[in-house]
Structures are given as structure tokens and as C-alpha cells.
Write a protein that holds these residues in place. Structure first.
Motif, PDB file in Angstrom:
ATOM      1  N   CYS C  47       0.820  -1.213   0.000  1.00 55.69           N
ATOM      2  CA  CYS C  47       0.000   0.000   0.000  1.00 55.69           C
ATOM      3  C   CYS C  47       0.852   1.260   0.000  1.00 55.69           C
ATOM      4  O   CYS C  47       0.397   2.305  -0.423  1.00 55.69           O
ATOM      5  CB  CYS C  47      -0.976   0.014   1.168  1.00 55.69           C
ATOM      6  SG  CYS C  47      -0.227   0.390   2.764  1.00 55.69           S
ATOM      7  N   ARG C  48       2.062   1.145   0.482  1.00 59.79           N
ATOM      8  CA  ARG C  48       3.066   2.217   0.471  1.00 59.79           C
ATOM      9  C   ARG C  48       2.693   3.407   1.359  1.00 59.79           C
ATOM     10  O   ARG C  48       3.350   4.445   1.310  1.00 59.79           O
ATOM     11  CB  ARG C  48       3.320   2.738  -0.954  1.00 59.79           C
ATOM     12  CG  ARG C  48       3.506   1.694  -2.006  1.00 59.79           C
ATOM     13  CD  ARG C  48       4.574   0.722  -1.715  1.00 59.79           C
ATOM     14  NE  ARG C  48       5.946   1.217  -1.839  1.00 59.79           N
ATOM     15  CZ  ARG C  48       7.007   0.511  -1.498  1.00 59.79           C
ATOM     16  NH1 ARG C  48       6.867  -0.696  -0.998  1.00 59.79           N
ATOM     17  NH2 ARG C  48       8.205   1.008  -1.624  1.00 59.79           N
ATOM     18  N   LYS C  83       1.867  14.634   1.966  1.00 59.66           N
ATOM     19  CA  LYS C  83       1.237  14.912   0.681  1.00 59.66           C
ATOM     20  C   LYS C  83       1.114  13.629  -0.153  1.00 59.66           C
ATOM     21  O   LYS C  83       0.062  13.362  -0.742  1.00 59.66           O
ATOM     22  CB  LYS C  83       2.080  15.957  -0.060  1.00 59.66           C
ATOM     23  CG  LYS C  83       1.392  16.541  -1.253  1.00 59.66           C
ATOM     24  CD  LYS C  83       2.252  17.649  -1.855  1.00 59.66           C
ATOM     25  CE  LYS C  83       2.194  17.580  -3.361  1.00 59.66           C
ATOM     26  NZ  LYS C  83       3.220  18.372  -4.023  1.00 59.66           N
ATOM     27  N   TYR C  84       2.170  12.848  -0.179  1.00 59.04           N
ATOM     28  CA  TYR C  84       2.136  11.591  -0.932  1.00 59.04           C
ATOM     29  C   TYR C  84       1.059  10.663  -0.395  1.00 59.04           C
ATOM     30  O   TYR C  84       0.331  10.013  -1.152  1.00 59.04           O
ATOM     31  CB  TYR C  84       3.489  10.872  -0.846  1.00 59.04           C
ATOM     32  CG  TYR C  84       4.606  11.536  -1.612  1.00 59.04           C
ATOM     33  CD1 TYR C  84       4.355  12.552  -2.521  1.00 59.04           C
ATOM     34  CD2 TYR C  84       5.919  11.131  -1.429  1.00 59.04           C
ATOM     35  CE1 TYR C  84       5.387  13.152  -3.222  1.00 59.04           C
ATOM     36  CE2 TYR C  84       6.957  11.721  -2.122  1.00 59.04           C
ATOM     37  CZ  TYR C  84       6.693  12.738  -3.015  1.00 59.04           C
ATOM     38  OH  TYR C  84       7.710  13.312  -3.701  1.00 59.04           O
ATOM     39  N   GLN C  87      -2.243  11.625  -1.586  1.00 56.48           N
ATOM     40  CA  GLN C  87      -2.432  11.254  -3.002  1.00 56.48           C
ATOM     41  C   GLN C  87      -2.731   9.762  -3.133  1.00 56.48           C
ATOM     42  O   GLN C  87      -3.562   9.352  -3.933  1.00 56.48           O
ATOM     43  CB  GLN C  87      -1.168  11.598  -3.800  1.00 56.48           C
ATOM     44  CG  GLN C  87      -1.041  13.072  -4.113  1.00 56.48           C
ATOM     45  CD  GLN C  87       0.253  13.368  -4.850  1.00 56.48           C
ATOM     46  OE1 GLN C  87       1.331  13.325  -4.271  1.00 56.48           O
ATOM     47  NE2 GLN C  87       0.166  13.655  -6.121  1.00 56.48           N
ATOM     48  N   MET C  88      -2.041   8.944  -2.328  1.00 62.18           N
ATOM     49  CA  MET C  88      -2.269   7.502  -2.416  1.00 62.18           C
ATOM     50  C   MET C  88      -3.702   7.150  -2.028  1.00 62.18           C
ATOM     51  O   MET C  88      -4.340   6.315  -2.656  1.00 62.18           O
ATOM     52  CB  MET C  88      -1.314   6.769  -1.465  1.00 62.18           C
ATOM     53  CG  MET C  88       0.108   6.769  -1.926  1.00 62.18           C
ATOM     54  SD  MET C  88       1.084   5.914  -0.687  1.00 62.18           S
ATOM     55  CE  MET C  88       2.613   6.787  -0.859  1.00 62.18           C
ATOM     56  N   LEU C  91      -5.950   8.024  -4.809  1.00 66.85           N
ATOM     57  CA  LEU C  91      -5.891   7.032  -5.883  1.00 66.85           C
ATOM     58  C   LEU C  91      -6.744   5.813  -5.527  1.00 66.85           C
ATOM     59  O   LEU C  91      -7.455   5.269  -6.374  1.00 66.85           O
ATOM     60  CB  LEU C  91      -4.447   6.595  -6.132  1.00 66.85           C
ATOM     61  CG  LEU C  91      -3.531   7.607  -6.822  1.00 66.85           C
ATOM     62  CD1 LEU C  91      -2.120   7.056  -6.937  1.00 66.85           C
ATOM     63  CD2 LEU C  91      -4.064   7.966  -8.194  1.00 66.85           C
ATOM     64  N   LEU C  92      -6.668   5.393  -4.267  1.00 63.28           N
ATOM     65  CA  LEU C  92      -7.453   4.229  -3.865  1.00 63.28           C
ATOM     66  C   LEU C  92      -8.948   4.522  -3.953  1.00 63.28           C
ATOM     67  O   LEU C  92      -9.736   3.695  -4.405  1.00 63.28           O
ATOM     68  CB  LEU C  92      -7.104   3.825  -2.428  1.00 63.28           C
ATOM     69  CG  LEU C  92      -5.752   3.132  -2.226  1.00 63.28           C
ATOM     70  CD1 LEU C  92      -5.525   2.864  -0.742  1.00 63.28           C
ATOM     71  CD2 LEU C  92      -5.684   1.828  -2.997  1.00 63.28           C
ATOM     72  N   LEU C  93      -9.321   5.723  -3.507  1.00 62.48           N
ATOM     73  CA  LEU C  93     -10.745   6.064  -3.541  1.00 62.48           C
ATOM     74  C   LEU C  93     -11.251   6.167  -4.977  1.00 62.48           C
ATOM     75  O   LEU C  93     -12.423   5.910  -5.247  1.00 62.48           O
ATOM     76  CB  LEU C  93     -10.980   7.392  -2.814  1.00 62.48           C
ATOM     77  CG  LEU C  93     -10.847   7.338  -1.281  1.00 62.48           C
ATOM     78  CD1 LEU C  93     -10.813   8.742  -0.708  1.00 62.48           C
ATOM     79  CD2 LEU C  93     -11.974   6.529  -0.671  1.00 62.48           C
ATOM     80  N   ALA C  94     -10.361   6.548  -5.891  1.00 66.45           N
ATOM     81  CA  ALA C  94     -10.796   6.751  -7.269  1.00 66.45           C
ATOM     82  C   ALA C  94     -10.873   5.456  -8.054  1.00 66.45           C
ATOM     83  O   ALA C  94     -11.575   5.373  -9.047  1.00 66.45           O
ATOM     84  CB  ALA C  94      -9.848   7.728  -7.983  1.00 66.45           C
ATOM     85  N   LEU C 118      -5.963  11.821   7.264  1.00 66.87           N
ATOM     86  CA  LEU C 118      -4.947  12.461   6.431  1.00 66.87           C
ATOM     87  C   LEU C 118      -5.459  13.738   5.780  1.00 66.87           C
ATOM     88  O   LEU C 118      -4.743  14.404   5.057  1.00 66.87           O
ATOM     89  CB  LEU C 118      -4.467  11.486   5.348  1.00 66.87           C
ATOM     90  CG  LEU C 118      -3.645  10.303   5.864  1.00 66.87           C
ATOM     91  CD1 LEU C 118      -3.501   9.243   4.796  1.00 66.87           C
ATOM     92  CD2 LEU C 118      -2.281  10.771   6.331  1.00 66.87           C
ATOM     93  N   VAL C 120      -7.973  14.045   3.574  1.00 62.09           N
ATOM     94  CA  VAL C 120      -8.451  13.944   2.194  1.00 62.09           C
ATOM     95  C   VAL C 120      -9.920  14.323   2.196  1.00 62.09           C
ATOM     96  O   VAL C 120     -10.763  13.555   2.637  1.00 62.09           O
ATOM     97  CB  VAL C 120      -8.280  12.516   1.651  1.00 62.09           C
ATOM     98  CG1 VAL C 120      -8.863  12.400   0.255  1.00 62.09           C
ATOM     99  CG2 VAL C 120      -6.824  12.118   1.658  1.00 62.09           C
ATOM    100  N   VAL C 123     -11.433  13.994  -3.853  1.00 62.25           N
ATOM    101  CA  VAL C 123     -10.537  13.261  -4.727  1.00 62.25           C
ATOM    102  C   VAL C 123     -10.383  14.046  -6.019  1.00 62.25           C
ATOM    103  O   VAL C 123     -11.359  14.306  -6.712  1.00 62.25           O
ATOM    104  CB  VAL C 123     -11.100  11.857  -5.011  1.00 62.25           C
ATOM    105  CG1 VAL C 123     -10.243  11.127  -6.022  1.00 62.25           C
ATOM    106  CG2 VAL C 123     -11.200  11.068  -3.720  1.00 62.25           C
TER     107      VAL C 123
END
Lengths: 189, 550, 239, 187
Positions: C47-48, C83-84, C87-88, C91-94, C118, C120, C123
Motif C-alpha cells: 500500500c506504500r 502529501k504523498y 495522493q495515495m 488514488l485508492l478512492l478513485a 490524512l 483527504v 478526490v
């Protein structure tokens, strides 16, 4: 989707006398039923059947003593394996960089339109499968199409469609300079 | 064996070498070979003229290529030989007749395409018969292996590699000697050597050519590596699209085993080394070393996090040496000619020669081997013969989907690992695609991103989702529905995916966008702001849905 | 037990040599977001979200799969990393259809919680809206691919703890998908023991108990360490 | 209300493709709604009968996602006329439930609703967008920020009255609009 029948889990799925299983058995034996030979065995199966039917994957899973989902997972990871039967003829358009720069996508569109088949699909009559691939390493001849196991170089939408049409209509393949690509010889047991 | 083969070859006054690598075969080389053989037989010259199917000669777009080696005459190479004119070769060389049809087919000896190259790895590929061990041995093959086994210790072999300055040819340019030493020193009962022949970059085919043209050279290099690191098992992972390479390697392995050059007690030493072929099944990510090992072990080719590095824990937990096929192709040269000889080529930090697959809008496409440090200008304009149709040079794309574009202002920069990286590209496996003013940069970036999206293994989020989103944004830019905000989103994504992805595929996937944005930003902006594609490639069929900030 | 010292967010700390960076960070009570990591399962590193900055390294390190080392200097919450991570999550939500409002896991979902934590709030990327099926063939559980984040926890628990390996991942890239058996309806798989471990470890509403409706599904994974400790350390004995 | 000339901030609320639940939640502020109305001029809202979106709006709360041409038109117009645009609730923020149709083909959606056997007792014959009876559907439903820049995101389905209250207070006080973690979850 496979149908919801639990019975496919039972039995070993190998019809008593389907000669096509012989190639699989030979590779299984040569690889001493080692689990890490799964890709080799699947390749042999794909060659024998033209695709990977579910019962063949079940047979392989049982022979290698691997979970079903493992085998299915590997089979769907690699682009070489197809779970659907392929058409009688297969047109592969190279979409490597050199071919792309040479507008190979226009060839794909032309075939797609002419024969009403999307890339990766087979025509309903099972005659033609249109596939794209990433670089066949013949960049000097770009754009490249492989049809009937012949590598055709420096193609254009019209020439390719013509060649496919003449083969599909039963005429002999148009004489080009091309020669058959050597097929991989079956390896000795 | 070498002597007997040389004696056998001496019986012939003339050898006709027909290039039989995939591109020439698809241009009809096998039929030409057949025609030549028939012509020789018809003339009753079988004992004097030998026809040989060899490996690759280089200028693939001009195939089929035939080289005539006639006793007492300089070798002449012919391009575009057809079945019809093949017999004329005989008439010209064996009978000394004047054949005007052939004159414009003969490639002049000082043709820059050949003259500017330095062939170290491909030295023999146009002369040996890849399907005959004897042919390779006659050219000094397997003497390097004999020399190592007789005269050198594993440590000395590794140090020779260090001294040669050879760096991995797979792309990243990791020093080969260092890697060998790491594996040699790593504790482990069973060690492995893997040749990475999963050449997935679109536009690169040097590994395929090497495996098809000179398979024994790769095998010998692997065996020497096996001796150096203490491995007794090697795997050569061949890309699934390369059946001919696999076939020739398989044949070569069997021949070598039969002669005691591979297998148990090689050349009567205590060294055992087996090589098995593993075929890829269509997954670019398997070029990444951890994914490649997963694939060799029969699993889904998904990378695993490093550390542990393969040198410490690789295949089945054993220390594993993974090098590119081309890297292994360099080994015999270094052993037989010495590290100092080898290190004399190249630049300060990058030694030797590198094979490039030159393609795209140049006049001469094909496979070339040049010393590292050559300028792009020499490659494109001398070897490549300039841009087709005299159009202007726009950019050269190196490194495939992990690389970037180099614009014309850097034509004079010497090419090595470091400069390419500094310019935002990479050496990669050596694909070099030349583009003219009719190539649209956002469109090219989209092409590579589509590739990365299709090839992403799906394990890590940034690469899986990021490539899809970047591709979408590029799609919008090329169809007219993007706004300037999309461009900044794209840049942000590039950096994030590059920095956070699990493996090399994700880390380098944004490179094509990044480098084209760096040099051709105005082209992106022209697409977005003016709906204008300077190269005339993109069709603007859509409009942005979102209105700009008030 | 031998110990190494390292610096986390400017604080000198010690950790067992065998620990991962994530262990060491969490020991300090620092909250680093994770999704594919679950204590008791093997690490996937996919998942990073747990990436951290390591001084002197050009790359970010996923802390769950990076071993600690003497003298390491780590930063867990730099502006860049935060920030990263955002973004991750975006991306998962999208990439699938995460419609929280109608999800069984609404209010108890790890993805939802992470997004809020975080910061968010929207998206920015295109929602891909793939057409994904739901598999309700199992008598007790439902698999809803629309909510899946491909963390692979279910695969790992099925293989490593239950030992059934009914579930695995098929396809690749954005088309990856959790499958049961030969990609057959889950309920027809004979290897599935219906133990429900996969359901309990799933961070989102991709796996849930039949009959639960929006916001009703809660999960717990205490059982994991209970089982594993019992097995490996033989803590629990009755005789 | 709309004609007030006071110096109070001018507030608009807009209802695009959503279920009106967010507006219900707004009304659920109970007695606090009186406070709100004392602080602002409500110049446009589905709960007030005003035909055209006025000029010079300070804050606009937008409920719902952008599903059809009319939504798109109104969104663009309100953006031009408002200083601060708030995506009000999950449909505006994420697309939410209306977006679930994006996985289906556009053709057939309207006829499925109006004529397919299951719904036959419903409204009746399919109205044609060309006739002007209903606005044409967009190919894909998008969240509000897919068509206009959005300044504040207020998620929730619906956002609880407390969330709304916190957000409105922050907006009206001109401070930074930073909701606490528990007030910014989707769903």
C-alpha cells in the motif's frame, strides 16, 4: 465466469482419452511435478489446447498439488495465457515504440473496423482473433503485423486488411517476401 | 575441436553468410538461403562453397543480408537480397561475371553504419552459425571458460570484472564486479546465476539478437559467472515472444552438455554448472529482478520488497546473481582479452561498448554496438544516416517506458549512464527511437504510460492507480479536454509515483512524461491552451468539462 | 536480544535488531498510516502508506518491510510524505466504487478513517467507476469487489493462518481481483472452511457478513495474535 | 429576503443531483437555523421560491452531484456569481450514490426508469430530452469539483447538523475552515 457447480472440485477433470493431455503430462514428468514448473506446464497446456480451459487448469492444479486459486492467479497474471478459445486465425499487431511511431494503431483500428472485432477479442464466428503485442523486436521493419505465423513488415492499414481478407475468404495468403517463423520444436522428454 | 572445424572451413573457397535472425527471416532470409544452396548444388560447387545461416549483422531494415567471404577477396555484404538475385552472387563471386543488379546492393566497406561501430559483444554474431557449437569454438569459443577453470580462482575472476569496469547492461548500470563479489561472499549452500533475457522494452531487441545470434557466448559467460560466485545452477529467462532465441539456446545447451562444456565436471575440472531455460509468459514487470525470480519459481511475477537483495536471498532463499544477457555477453571478451583491454573502451565511469537498437525515423535502422561515450549525433546522423526524408530531428527516446526523450540540444553530449540520467532519461536496455517533427510528445508519453498501465502488476497502490490516472490525464491533453490544472496534477503524480512505488517499474514509469515535460513543455501547453498539436497528430474532439478558476 | 539505536523524528530510540522500522516507529507511539500491514500476517509492502524518509537514501522506505539498522535517521511525517499519503488515498478512492454512504462498513472502515485522518476531503482524480460484480454465493459472507483496495490481507490470512488458500489474486494492474478457487462463485469453493478470518481482517467493506446493512459491519482481528501466539509460542494449553 | 440591502453576507444554497438530504440536515440545525438566518441573507435556495441565481453571492452551499446539462449550467453560473463555493455533502464532494450509474451505459438508463417492465407503473412514456421536458444526462456523473473550482468540501451523507454548524461558523467568521477529523469523514 465458471458456472456455480461444486462438482468441478471433484475428480481430476481429465477425460479418459483426450490426447491433448499428453503434452501436459510430458512436461509434468520432465519437470518432476515440481510446483515451480507451473508456468512451463501452463505453457504446454496453452499450446495443446490453444487456450486454458478450466478443467485443464484444475487438472494441472491437482497434478502439482497447488491450490486452485494459485493456478488461476498465475494463469491470469501473464498475458500469454488465454482463458478463452482463440479464433481460427490470429492477427497480432505490434504496438512497440517503433511501430507506434509508425502509426501501427491505425492498422489496429482498420482491422477492428473492417472485421468488427475489438483488440483482444475474437469474431463471433470464431474466425479471427485480433491481438496487440508490445514489441516483437522487429523494429527495423516497423510497423509489424504477425498473421498466420508470418511476420509481415512495413505494413499499412490497407495492405494488412487485404491480406487478412484474402485468407479469411479462403484464398491462399498473398505472396509476400515473408516466410514462416520457425515454431518452437517440442522439447524432448 | 576448434582445429578440426577450422580445417573443415578451409576446404571451402567461399562462405556465404546469410543473416538468419528474426527480422531478416521475416524479410525472407530463409528462402534466400535455400535459393543459394540450390544454386550452389546446381553448379556442383558444394565442396567449394558453403552457405551458413548466421546471427545478426545489424542493419535490419535492409534485410535479407548476405555476406560473401571469398578466398583472396575482401568480404562483401549485400542488402535486400531476394530469391531472384541470390544466384547472381554465385555468378559474380565464383565466376567473376559482371552483375550490374548486384552493384547497388553491395554495402560499401566504409559505410559509416559499420565503420563507426565497435563490436565487442556482437563481434562474431554475423559470422558464426548459432546452431553449431563447432562454429563458435572455431572462433575461440569456450577458451575463456577453460582459461578461468585452469588458471583463475573465483576471486580473481570477480576482480577481473571489477577491473574491467563493466556495468550491468539491463539499465541501471550497477557495477558487475561488485555484484559478483557480493554473491561470491554471501553465505549460502546453493547459489544461482540468472541471465535476464526478459527484454520487455518496446523498441529493444539486443538481448534477443544476442541469444539468437551467439547463444554460446551467453552460456559461456554464465558458466564463468557460476564459477566465480560458486553457483552450480543457472537459469536463463527468455521472453515468451522469442521462441527462436529459446530454441537456439536449448540446442546450444544440449550441444555444450554433450561436449562437457556444461553439466558435471566441466572440462574435467571439479566445477559443475547446469543451465535451464525458463520461458516468460508475457509480463514486462518480470524484467525486474525480484519479479523475475518469482516467475522462475512459477508464481505471479510480482516484485517483492528489497532488502533482502537477491545477492543475499534470491531464488529459493539462496544467493542469486542476476545479470542481463548482454552483460553475460561481455564476460568472455574480458577474460580472453583482459580487463585492461576492455577498460580502454568507453568513458571514465562507463566502460566498454553498448548495443543499441536503433529505430524510428532514421534512414538506417538496426542493431548497433558502439563504445560508450559516443555522441547521439554520431549515432543518429552517421550510423543512422540521418532522418528519413530529410526532416528535422526532434528527439531520441532511450530506455523505453522507463526512459525519456533527449532533445536536439543534447545531440553532442556523450552517451553514458550518468549523462543520460542527468538528462532525465536512462540507458535502459538500449532501445533508441529517433523521432522527427511529426512525433507528438504528449502522444508519445501517453503511449508509454499506456504500456506501463497495462504492465503494472497491481501490487502497490501508487503504480497501479497512478499509471491509470496519469494515462487519463494524458488522454485528456491529447483530446482537448484538459485544463492547466490537469498539467500540474500530472506533474505531482509523476513525482509521487516515482518516489513511492515498490519496484523499478513504478519508479521509472513517470520518466517519459517527466522528460518530455522538461524539454517540450510548450508542446503540452499548446495542446491544452490552444488545442493545437504542433506535430499534427492529436485530434481535439473534446472540450474541458471543468471551467478554470475564476 | 541485541539492540540497535536509531533516530526517529529527531529522537534517539533503540529497537531490537530483528524489528522492522514500523515496529520501532509504533513503539514510540507515532501513528504511521498502514493498510496492507496487519500484525500477525506476513508483510506485503504494497500500500506504500507507511513510507518514511531515511536520511542518506535517495528513496523512501516502506517502513513495514524495512529492517532497522544502526544509526538510521528516520522522518515519518514530513510535508512531502504527508502529501504523498494523501495522493495515495485519493488514488485508492478513485480506482473502485467506494460509496461510503451505502457501505456496510461505513463508520468502521480503515480506508474511510485514513482519508479523514490524512485530511483527504475530496478526490482530485477521475473516478474510474469500474463495473465490478458482487459475489453473494457464500452462505455466510459476501465479497464486494467495489470496495476492495487489493491489500491482500484476506489472501494472506487464508493461506498463512487458516491454511486453505481458497483466496488469491487474479489478473494484474488495475484489473487485479480477489478470487476464490478457480474464480468460481465463492460459495462453490470446496476448500473454503467458512472460517470468516478473511472477513474479519478486511479493512473495508469488501468482505462482510451476510445480512449486515449500511454501517452495521464491525470487524476485529484480535483473534489473529491469539491463534498465532497459541500456535507458535504454545501459550494456551489445556490438559 | 432576497431584496435585503443589509451588509450581511449573502448565502445561497443549491440543489443539484442529490436526494435533498443535505438540505434536510441543514433544516435540522433546529433553533440554530434562526441564528444562521440572523447572520446571513438567504438569497437563493430550493427552500425559497427564487427563479434565478442572483449576482454577488458570498457563500453558496451546493448539494448534489452534476448529472445533467441543467446541473452543469447552474454549477457554472453559480461559480461565476459566488465568492465562496462549498461542496455540501457527499454527492457534491465525491459523486456518491448518483455516480453509481457511471458503470452503466448511458443509453437505456432513462428508458429503464420509465418503461421497463419492473417500473411500468411508473411515470409513463420516455420523455425525450430534445423535447425540453427533461435535461439531457451527462455521459458521466461528476462531483462538483469536476466542473467548477470548489473552495470548501463538507463531506457527509448527509453532513450532520453539527458539521454544518461548525462549517458555517468557520466560514462566516472568516477563519480557516479546518474541520476536526471526526467531522470530515465521507459517508
Amino acid at each position: 465466469m465458471p458456472e456455480a457447480s461444486p462438482k468441478k472440485d471433484a475428480g481430476n477433470g481429465k477425460p479418459a482419452a483426450d490426447p491433448r493431455y499428453k503434452g501436459i503430462d510430458r512436461v509434468l514428468k520432465r519437470q518432476q511435478y515440481k510446483q515451480d514448473a507451473l508456468i512451463e506446464v501452463l505453457t504446454a497446456a496453452q499450446e495443446a489446447f490453444g487456450y486454458l480451459p478450466e478443467e485443464v487448469m484444475i487438472y494441472i492444479a491437482r497434478q502439482l498439488k497447488l491450490p486452485f486459486s494459485w493456478v488461476y492467479g498465475v494463469a491470469t497474471f501473464y498475458h500469454f495465457f488465454s482463458l478463452k478459445p482463440q479464433g481460427k486465425h490470429n492477427a497480432i499487431v505490434c504496438l512497440g515504440t517503433a511501430c507506434y511511431v509508425g502509426r501501427a494503431n491505425e492498422i489496429v483500428d482498420a482491422i477492428s473496423k473492417e472485421f468488427n472485432v475489438d483488440p483482444g477479442q475474437t469474431t463471433p464466428d470464431g474466425e479471427l482473433t485480433l491481438t496487440t503485442t508490445r514489441c516483437l523486436g522487429c523494429c527495423g521493419l516497423a510497423p509489424v503485423v504477425v498473421f498466420e505465423n508470418q511476420v509481415l513488415g512495413k505494413e499499412s492499414p490497407d495492405t494488412t486488411v487485404d491480406k487478412i481478407r484474402s485468407v479469411l475468404s479462403g484464398a491462399a495468403p498473398a505472396a509476400t517476401g515473408a516466410t514462416r517463423v520457425e515454431q518452437e520444436e517440442p522439447l524432448p522428454a | 575441436m576448434a582445429q578440426s572445424e577450422l580445417d573443415r572451413q578451409k576446404q571451402f573457397r567461399c562462405r556465404m553468410l546469410v543473416c538468419a535472425s528474426t527480422p531478416c527471416i521475416s524479410s525472407g532470409a530463409l528462402a534466400v538461403e535455400e535459393a543459394l544452396k540450390k544454386a550452389v548444388e546446381a553448379e556442383g560447387l558444394q565442396t567449394e562453397i558453403e552457405t551458413v545461416a548466421t546471427g545478426c549483422l545489424g542493419p535490419c531494415s535492409r534485410g535479407p543480408l548476405v555476406t560473401v567471404q571469398y578466398e583472396g577477396q575482401p568480404d562483401v555484404a549485400y542488402e535486400g537480397v531476394t530469391v531472384e538475385i541470390a544466384p547472381f552472387l554465385l555468378a559474380k563471386h565464383a565466376k567473376g561475371l559482371l552483375v550490374p543488379e548486384l552493384d547497388n546492393k553491395a554495402i560499401p566497406a566504409d559505410w559509416p553504419f559499420f565503420a563507426k561501430q565497435k563490436k565487442l559483444v556482437l563481434a562474431e554474431s554475423g559470422t558464426v552459425d548459432p546452431e553449431k557449437l563447432e562454429s563458435y569454438v572455431a572462433r575461440g569459443g569456450y577458451s575463456a571458460l577453460g582459461q578461468t577453470l585452469r588458471e583463475m580462482t573465483p576471486e580473481e575472476v570477480c576482480n577481473e570484472m571489477v577491473k574491467s569496469g563493466l556495468r550491468g547492461r539491463g539499465g541501471a548500470g550497477f557495477p558487475t564486479g561488485l555484484k559478483w563479489n557480493m554473491v561470491r561472499k554471501a553465505p549460502g549452500e546453493r547459489k544461482y546465476v540468472v541471465a535476464n533475457g526478459d527484454e520487455g522494452d518496446p523498441g529493444a531487441y539486443m538481448d534477443r539478437t544476442l541469444m539468437e545470434s551467439d547463444p554460446h557466448r551467453v552460456l559461456e559467460g554464465m558458466a564463468i559467472a557460476g564459477f566465480a560466485v560458486g553457483a552450480d545452477q543457472g537459469y536463463i529467462y527468455v521472453r515468451g515472444e522469442y521462441p527462436l532465441a529459446a530454441k537456439r539456446l536449448e540446442k546450444a545447451i544440449r550441444q555444450a552438455e554433450r561436449k562437457g562444456l556444461l553439466g558435471s565436471r566441466i572440462l574435467d575440472s571439479n566445477f559443475n554448472f547446469r543451465i535451464d531455460i525458463r520461458m516468460g509468459a508475457g509480463a514486462f514487470v518480470c524484467g525486474e529482478e525480484t519479479a523475475l525470480m518469482q516467475s522462475i519459481m512459477g508464481r505471479r511475477g510480482q516484485p517483492v520488497p528489497r532488502p533482502p537483495y537477491p545477492a543475499n536471498r534470491g531464488l529459493w532463499g539462496g544467493p542469486t546473481l542476476i545479470n542481463n544477457v548482454e552483460t553475460f555477453g561481455n564476460i568472455t571478451t574480458i577474460i580472453t582479452k583482459g580487463a585492461t583491454f576492455y577498460a580502454a573502451y568507453g568513458t571514465e565511469k562507463s566502460k566498454g561498448a553498448k548495443i543499441f537498437a536503433l529505430a524510428g525515423k532514421v534512414n538506417n535502422t538496426g542493431l548497433i554496438e558502439v563504445t560508450i561515450g559516443i555522441t547521439l549525433r554520431e549515432i543518429v546522423f552517421d550510423i543512422g544516416g540521418g532522418i528519413r526524408g530529410g526532416r528535422p530531428f526532434k528527439a531520441a527516446q532511450t530506455g523505453g517506458p522507463s526512459g525519456g526523450c533527449i532533445p536536439s540540444e543534447y545531440l553532442v553530449t556523450p552517451i553514458d549512464y550518468e549523462t543520460l540520467q542527468r538528462l532525465g532519461s536512462i540507458m535502459g536496455s538500449g532501445g533508441l527511437i529517433v523521432m522527427d517533427d511529426q512525433s507528438c510528445m504528449p502522444d508519445v508519453a501517453k503511449f508509454f504510460m499506456e504500456f506501463c498501465m497495462d504492465e503494472s502488476c497491481g501490487k502497490c497502490g501508487p503504480c497501479r492507480g497512478g499509471t491509470v490516472q496519469m494515462h487519463r490525464i494524458l488522454g485528456k491533453i491529447t483530446n482537448g479536454s484538459a485544463t492547466m490544472e490537469d498539467l500540474s496534477k500530472l506533474e505531482e503524480l509523476c513525482i509521487m509515483v516515482k518516489e513511492t512505488s515498490l519496484c523499478g517499474l513504478g519508479m521509472t514509469a513517470p520518466n517519459p512524461i517527466y522528460s518530455t515535460l522538461r524539454y517540450f513543455r510548450d508542446e503540452y501547453e499548446a495542446h491544452i491552451r490552444d488545442h493545437h498539436c504542433p506535430a499534427g497528430v492529436c485530434q481535439f474532439t473534446e472540450k474541458p468539462l471543468r471551467i478554470a478558476v475564476a | 536480544m541485541s539492540v540497535v539505536t536509531l533516530t526517529i523524528n529527531d529522537k534517539l530510540v533503540s529497537a531490537p535488531r530483528t524489528a522492522t522500522l514500523l515496529d520501532a516507529i509504533q513503539d514510540q507511539g507515532i501513528d504511521v498510516p498502514t493498510l496492507c500491514h496487519l500484525k500477525g500476517l506476513s508483510e506485503r509492502g504494497g500500500c506504500r502508506l507507511c513510507v518514511v524518509e531515511v536520511e542518506g537514501s535517495p528513496r523512501l522506505a516502506a517502513s513495514c518491510v524495512t529492517p532497522v539498522a544502526e544509526g538510521m535517521v528516520i522522518r515519518t511525517h514530513t510535508e512531502k510524505i504527508i502529501k504523498y499519503r494523501r495522493q495515495m488515498i485519493e488514488l485508492l478512492l478513485a480506482e473502485r466504487n467506494h460509496v461510503c454512504a451505502v457501505c456496510v462498513q461505513n463508520g468502521n472502515c480503515e480506508l474511510q478513517t485514513l482519508a479523514a485522518k490524512l485530511g483527504v476531503t475530496s478526490v482530485r482524480y477521475d473516478y474510474i467507476c469500474p463495473d465490478l460484480p458482487m459475489d453473494a454465493s457464500h452462505e455466510r459472507f459476501v465479497m464486494d469487489h467495489n470496495r476492495c483496495v487489493l491489500c491482500g490481507r484476506c489472501n494472506r490470512v487464508c493461506d498463512e493462518v487458516e491454511g486453505a488458500h481458497t483466496l488469491d489474486m487474479a489478473g494484474r494492474g488495475i484489473h487485479s481481483k480477489v478470487i476464490a478457487g478457480m474464480n468460481q462463485p465463492w460459495g462453490t469453493s470446496r476448500s473454503c472452511t467458512s472460517c470468516g478470518k478473511c472477513v474479519q481482517v478486511c479493512p473495508t467493506g469488501a468482505l462482510f457478513k451476510k445480512g449486515s446493512t449500511a454501517a452495521e459491519m464491525k470487524k476485529q482481528h484480535d483473534f489473529l495474535l491469539w491463534i498465532l501466539d497459541g500456535r507458535e509460542k504454545k501459550i494456551w494449553r489445556w490438559s | 429576503m432576497a431584496t435585503s440591502t443589509s451588509s450581511k453576507p449573502r448565502l445561497a444554497t443549491v440543489w443539484l443531483g442529490g436526494c435533498a438530504g443535505c438540505h434536510m440536515s441543514l433544516l435540522d440545525l433546529d433553533e440554530r437555523i434562526v441564528d444562521v438566518l440572523n447572520l446571513v441573507d438567504l438569497v437563493y435556495s430550493p427552500i425559497a421560491d427564487i427563479k434565478h441565481f442572483p449576482e454577488g453571492v458570498d457563500v453558496t452551499l451546493v448539494e448534489g452531484s452534476v448529472c445533467n446539462e441543467e446541473n452543469l449550467h447552474l454549477a457554472r453560473e453559480l461559480r461565476k456569481k459566488s465568492k465562496l463555493v462549498v461542496a455540501f455533502g457527499d454527492c457534491a464532494v465525491t459523486g456518491n450514490v448518483p455516480m453509481m450509474r457511471n458503470r452503466l451505459k448511458l443509453e437505456g438508463i432513462i428508458s429503464a426508469v420509465y418503461t421497463e417492465p419492473f417500473y411500468r407503473e411508473g411515470p409513463g412514456p420516455v420523455p425525450q430530452p430534445e423535447s425540453g421536458a427533461i435535461p439531457a444526462l451527462l455521459p458521466k456523473v461528476v462531483p462538483l469539483h469536476g466542473v467548477i473550482p470548489v473552495d470548501v468540501f463538507l463531506p457527509g451523507c448527509p453532513p450532520s447538523p453539527d458539521r454544518i454548524w461548525a462549517a458555517i461558523n468557520a466560514i462566516l467568521s472568516g477563519g480557516p475552515i479546518e474541520l476536526p477529523v471526526e467531522m470530515r469523514t465521507f459517508g
